[in-house]
Every structure is written in structure tokens, then in C-alpha cells.
Write a protein that holds these residues in place. Structure first.
Motif, short mmCIF file in Angstrom:
data_model
loop_
_atom_site.label_atom_id
_atom_site.label_comp_id
_atom_site.label_asym_id
_atom_site.label_seq_id
_atom_site.Cartn_x
_atom_site.Cartn_y
_atom_site.Cartn_z
N VAL A 54 0.82 -1.24 -0.09
CA VAL A 54 -0.08 -0.30 -0.05
C VAL A 54 0.93 1.28 -0.01
N GLY A 55 1.45 1.36 -1.14
CA GLY A 55 2.43 2.71 -1.39
C GLY A 55 1.65 3.67 -2.14
N ASP A 56 2.11 4.47 -3.06
CA ASP A 56 1.35 5.43 -3.78
C ASP A 56 0.09 4.87 -4.41
N ARG A 57 0.30 4.07 -5.16
CA ARG A 57 -1.04 3.39 -5.88
C ARG A 57 -1.90 2.69 -4.86
N GLY A 58 -1.26 2.13 -4.11
CA GLY A 58 -1.99 1.26 -3.14
C GLY A 58 -2.72 2.26 -2.28
N ASN A 59 -2.74 3.54 -2.09
CA ASN A 59 -3.41 4.32 -1.41
C ASN A 59 -4.54 5.09 -2.13
N ASP A 60 -4.34 5.01 -3.50
CA ASP A 60 -5.24 5.46 -4.47
C ASP A 60 -6.34 4.13 -4.37
N ALA A 75 -7.82 -5.81 6.32
CA ALA A 75 -6.21 -5.81 6.52
C ALA A 75 -5.24 -5.64 5.42
N MET A 76 -4.21 -5.24 5.91
CA MET A 76 -3.12 -4.98 4.77
C MET A 76 -1.74 -5.41 4.97
N ALA A 77 -1.01 -5.51 4.00
CA ALA A 77 0.60 -6.09 4.54
C ALA A 77 1.29 -5.05 3.71
N ASP A 78 2.20 -4.62 4.26
CA ASP A 78 3.35 -4.05 3.44
C ASP A 78 4.73 -3.97 4.38
N VAL A 79 5.75 -3.95 3.32
CA VAL A 79 6.97 -4.30 4.26
C VAL A 79 7.61 -3.30 4.88
N TYR A 80 6.97 -1.98 4.81
CA TYR A 80 7.55 -0.73 5.30
C TYR A 80 6.72 -0.08 6.42
N ARG A 83 4.00 2.70 5.94
CA ARG A 83 2.95 2.47 5.26
C ARG A 83 1.82 1.78 6.03
N ARG A 84 2.35 0.86 7.20
CA ARG A 84 1.48 0.40 8.03
C ARG A 84 0.69 1.38 8.82
N ASP A 85 1.71 2.32 9.34
CA ASP A 85 0.96 3.40 10.12
C ASP A 85 -0.01 4.24 9.35
N GLN A 86 0.51 4.52 8.04
CA GLN A 86 -0.71 5.44 7.35
C GLN A 86 -2.05 4.57 7.09
N ALA A 87 -1.93 3.38 6.83
CA ALA A 87 -3.11 2.69 6.68
C ALA A 87 -4.01 2.75 8.00
N LYS A 88 -3.22 2.45 9.31
CA LYS A 88 -3.98 2.56 10.62
C LYS A 88 -4.70 3.76 10.59
N SER A 89 -3.97 4.89 10.39
CA SER A 89 -4.51 6.26 10.61
C SER A 89 -5.90 6.46 9.73
N LYS A 90 -5.82 5.85 8.32
CA LYS A 90 -6.68 6.18 7.43
C LYS A 90 -8.24 5.13 7.81
N VAL A 91 -7.64 3.80 8.26
CA VAL A 91 -8.80 2.76 8.31
C VAL A 91 -8.59 2.31 9.89
N ILE A 109 -10.82 -13.32 4.84
CA ILE A 109 -10.73 -12.38 3.84
C ILE A 109 -11.16 -13.18 2.29
N ASP A 110 -11.93 -12.50 1.65
CA ASP A 110 -12.40 -12.96 0.35
C ASP A 110 -11.64 -12.69 -0.85
N ALA A 111 -11.04 -11.44 -0.65
CA ALA A 111 -10.41 -10.65 -1.92
C ALA A 111 -9.26 -9.99 -1.59
N VAL A 112 -8.39 -10.05 -2.58
CA VAL A 112 -6.99 -9.27 -2.18
C VAL A 112 -6.72 -8.31 -3.46
N ILE A 113 -6.27 -7.17 -2.67
CA ILE A 113 -5.88 -6.18 -3.67
C ILE A 113 -4.21 -6.01 -3.87
N VAL A 114 -3.45 -6.27 -4.82
CA VAL A 114 -1.97 -6.25 -4.75
C VAL A 114 -1.52 -5.14 -5.55
N ALA A 115 -0.63 -4.29 -4.98
CA ALA A 115 -0.13 -3.00 -5.39
C ALA A 115 1.19 -2.98 -4.96
N SER A 116 2.13 -4.23 -4.98
CA SER A 116 3.37 -4.17 -4.91
C SER A 116 4.29 -3.88 -6.01
#
Ligand SMILES: NC(=O)c1ccc[n+]([C@@H]2O[C@H](COP(=O)([O-])OP(=O)(O)OC[C@H]3O[C@@H](n4cnc5c(N)ncnc54)[C@H](O)[C@@H]3O)[C@@H](O)[C@H]2O)c1
Length: 415
Positions: A54-60, A75-80, A83-91, A109-116
Motif C-alpha cells: 500500500v504505497g502510492d498506488r495502493g493508497n489510491d 487488513a493490509m500487508a506492507d514491508v515498510y 505504510r502500515r502506520d498510514q493505513a492504520k490512521s486512515k482505516v 478475507i474473500d479478496a485481495v488487492i495487490v499493488a506491490s
């Protein structure tokens, strides 16, 4: 497994039942009648989504999925860590992981979005299908031709609903182009010309991003980012600017040509290219990047040639696709209605026209298909065809010669 907010009736549904139910609900009322009405509406039709990268595109995409009715990002997974902190503050309440496998282990989880980054798409693509989850994967579908073969085969052998992030396949212009071509308004097409162009201030290379001060070895799961690439000490510049290096990226063909070639292939129902040639180089800013910033790509198809050209040092002509037919011309500018002009030679009474089909929401189209088990607007086979075109062009550039499809397929990809 029930979810607290689903209410008492839902608690007794197993996770398997819930999934089966989502699938059946879309198929007809017989399935719906199998469950009491109170469990049918509302909570039950939510699709629970996880995101990987969930980087630049992932945030879109995060904003897009949250806007889709009936989808819930859990849920989200990111190595950095940033990015995890950003997602927690948004969601609020979102679960976060630094290893995508923990996310894929989640049963509900039914479905996954990949933006790596590109070099990890295949791993995330195959892992998501193996976990039995539906998939939205960013373009380009894969980093190499052998990976594209693997992903297409896995997709064909799977029942999962897969959308590739080629959002222009959901455009009204794509609908109109297909219709007008089918209706014979364009005639015989022997040539398509396509381009995209950008500019940056002097001294600032396109795509170069600053490395945040918290981008350190402590805050990044570096080996997960490397994903099998040769091991080395942590390098924040490469993590943030992976786009500039062949081992992680596919240059501007993978970033932008892929959208346009997919749109053209979709409009004209084109097969794989029979050959490709790409010239160009690092001409705009010599900032250490490996991937070229300027290129002309020639893709051969049976009885047709498609060109795509791009520069990062002038944006006057922006971007467009022109389909040149014996009976008419189509001109496509992204986000704008398709335009048509008749060729008076063969359609003396033809009239020019502007497309009127509406753009569809590409993300919502995926979620609709997750429910209906239908085929989304950008299924893996257009992901595959466009990826092969990208890889043929890049291989031609690296090998400094025109390559046929067979020759390109015979080359072992190198980091
Ligand atoms: N469809 C479009 O219009 C569009 C637009 C931009 C980018 N993209 C695509 O989206 C993808 C991502 O591009 P971006 O600009 O967001 O890159 P980015 O570097 O900003 O984001 C990638 C994210 O993935 C994370 N990551 C790296 N390795 C990971 C791993 N092993 N597991 C989980 N997370 C990992 C990074 O920390 C980062 O947050 C690319 O494939 C790009 O081509 C598509």
C-alpha cells in the motif's frame, strides 16, 4: 467465523458458508431462500478485502475500495512500517502485517488487492489464488514472460475472480471503440499510433522520489522486498525508487505502454504481437537509472503495425491512441469521449461522432464480479497479452535488435 458487527444470526454461519453464500446470492433466489432474510441483506453481502503493498498506488486503491458499497477493507500487508502506520490512521481497526503470507492466512478475507512493485506481482498473484481468494492485481501483470505464462495458467486453473489494474478497459471509450469497430465504421486497420509524454523541471528525473528519514533497515522487511533478488545490505533508495531499475521494474513500457497497448488490443481484439523492436535510451536525466526515459516501440501484428512512443522531456502532445482504418479514424485521449471521423474515400456519407458510453468504476466492476462470479473488464488474458507486448519491447531494447515472439520467449530473463 462470525464478525461482531454482523449480529446474532450471522454468528452461526461458518466462514465457508458465508463465502458460498456470497457466491450463491448472486446466482438466484433459490440460494437466497436457503437462509433467513435477516442474514441475507446488509452484513452478509459484504466482501472482505485485504491489500498487499500500500504505497502510492495502493493508497489510491485503498480509497477506491473503501468507496465501493458492500466492500470492507479489513487488513493490509506492507514491508515498510510507514505504510502500515498510514493505513492504520486512515482505516481504524485495520489489521496490518509486514509479511503478506500472514494476510493470506486470514480465513475471513474473500479478496485481495495487490499493488506491490512489479518484481513481486507474480508471488502475490499466485499466493492469492492458492489461498482461494479473489484478486485485483496492479499492472503490469508480471515482471517477465515466464512469470506471465505461470500466472495465466494459474488463473485458468482457478475459480477465482481476477481483475488486472488496467482501468482503461473499463472506460466508455473502450466500449465505444469495440462497438464502432464491430459495426464496420473503421474498416480495415493496418496502423495504430500511440504515445505518452511527460516533462519534469531541469535536473529532476521523472519518477524519482525522496527517501523518507524513517526508511531504514529497522523499519523495512528488506528480504521480503528483495523477493529472491541477490541479497545485499538495505538500500532505501532502491526500495523507494524501484521503478528505475530493471531487476525490479519494466520501465515506461510496464508503467504506461501497458495501459495503452491493452486498450488497443481490447478495442481491436488483437492477438500477441508477432515481433517487437524498441529503440531509445536514458537521455532526459542521467541520474543513475537503468530504464530508458525515451523510446519508440514497434509492435508487429498480422497485417498491422502498432507504434508507441514516449519521452520524459516534453509533454506538449500528452498522450493518445489513434486507430487508423480504411473507413474511419478513432482518436482516444484518456478520460475523454472517443472521437470518430469517417474516411470520405470509403464512407462518403459517414459522419463524425463522439462516444457517449459511460466510464465504469474499475474497482466496483471487480467487486460486482466477486459477487456474481462474472468476468471483470480486465481479466488475466488481457493482462497477459499486454504483459507479453511489454516484455517483448523491453527484451528487444536490451538485446538491441528486433525480436519475434518465439525469440523473446526463448530468452531467459536476467535480473
Ligand atoms: N493502474 C495504474 O494507473 C497505476 C498507477 C501507478 C502505479 N501502478 C502500479 O502499482 C504498483 C505499485 O506502484 P507504486 O507507485 O504504488 O509503488 P510504491 O513503491 O509507492 O508502493 C509499493 C508498496 O509495496 C510495498 N512492498 C514492497 N515489497 C513488498 C512485499 N514483498 N510485500 C508487501 N509490500 C511490499 C512497499 O513498501 C510500498 O509501500 C506497480 O505495479 C505500478 O505499476 C498502477
Amino acid at each position: 467465523m462470525g464478525h461482531p458487527e454482523h449480529g446474532a444470526n450471522e454468528e452461526i454461519m461458518t466462514e465457508q458458508n458465508r463465502r458460498t453464500f456470497i457466491k450463491q446470492a448472486a446466482m438466484g433466489t433459490a440460494a437466497v431462500l436457503a437462509y433467513p432474510a435477516s442474514t441475507v441483506l446488509g452484513a452478509n453481502d459484504r466482501v472482505r478485502v485485504g491489500m498487499i503493498g500500500v504505497g502510492d498506488r495502493g493508497n489510491d486503491l485503498l480509497d477506491q475500495i473503501r468507496a465501493v458499497h458492500g466492500a470492507e477493507l479489513v487488513a493490509m500487508a506492507d514491508v515498510y512500517s510507514r505504510r502500515r502506520d498510514q493505513a492504520k490512521s486512515k482505516v481504524p481497526g485495520i489489521q496490518t502485517f509486514d509479511d503478506h503470507r500472514r494476510l493470506l492466512d486470514m480465513k475471513d478475507i474473500d479478496a485481495v488487492i495487490v499493488a506491490s512493485p512489479l518484481h513481486i506481482h507474480t508471488r502475490h498473484f499466485l499466493g492469492t489464488l492458492a489461498a482461494g481468494k479473489d484478486l485485483y492485481s496492479e499492472k503490469t501483470m508480471t515482471w517477465s514472460i515466464p512469470e506471465a505464462d505461470k500466472c495465466l495458467a494459474a488463473a485458468k486453473g482457478s475459480k477465482q475472480v481476477i481483475q488486472i489494474g488496467l482501468q482503461h478497459q473499463s472506460s466508455g471509450a473502450q466500449t465505444d471503440a469495440r462497438q464502432w469497430i464491430k459495426d464496420g465504421h473503421v474498416g480495415k486497420v493496418t496502423q495504430v499510433e500511440s504515445w505518452m509524454s511527460r516533462n519534469t523541471p531541469h535536473g529532476k528525473g521523472q519518477w524519482v522520489r525522496p527517501v523518507p528519514s524513517d526508511c531504514t533497515a529497522q523499519n523495512v522487511n528488506w528480504s521480503a522486498f528483495l523477493n529472491g533478488r541477490p541479497d545485499r545490505p538495505f538500500d532505501g533508495y532502491k526500495l523507494i525508487n524501484w521503478r528505475l531499475f530493471w531487476e525490479f521494474a519494466g520501465g515506461n513500457c510496464a508503467e504506461n505502454m501497458v495501459h495503452q497497448i491493452a486498450w488497443i488490443m481490447g478495442a481491436l481484439d488483437l492477438p500477441l504481437p508477432t515481433a517487437a523492436y524498441m529503440s531509445g535510451g536514458v537521455f532526459s536525466e542521467k541520474d543513475g537509472r537503468e530504464v530508458p526515459d525515451t523510446m519508440v516501440v514497434t509492435l508487429d501484428f498480422p497485417n498491422m503495425v502498432v507504434t508507441w512512443q514516449s519521452t520524459f522531456s516534453n509533454k506538449h502532445y500528452d498522450m493518445a491512441d489513434r486507430i487508423l482504418g480504411s473507413d474511419g479514424t478513432l482518436e482516444h485521449h484518456f478520460e475523454e469521449p472517443l472521437e470518430y471521423w469517417p474516411e470520405k474515400t470509403n464512407r462518403p456519407n459517414g459522419e463524425s461522432a463522439k462516444g457517449s458510453s459511460k466510464n465504469q468504476d474499475h474497482m466496483a466492476n471487480w467487486i460486482d464480479c466477486v459477487r456474481s462470479r462474472g468476468v471483470p473488464n480486465a481479466p488475466p488474458e488481457i493482462g497477459y497479452r499486454s504483459a507479453i507486448a511489454v516484455h517483448m519491447a523491453n527484451l528487444s531494447y536490451k538485446n538491441k535488435r528486433r525480436l519475434t515472439l518465439e525469440e523473446a520467449k526463448a530468452i531467459t530473463p536476467e535480473f
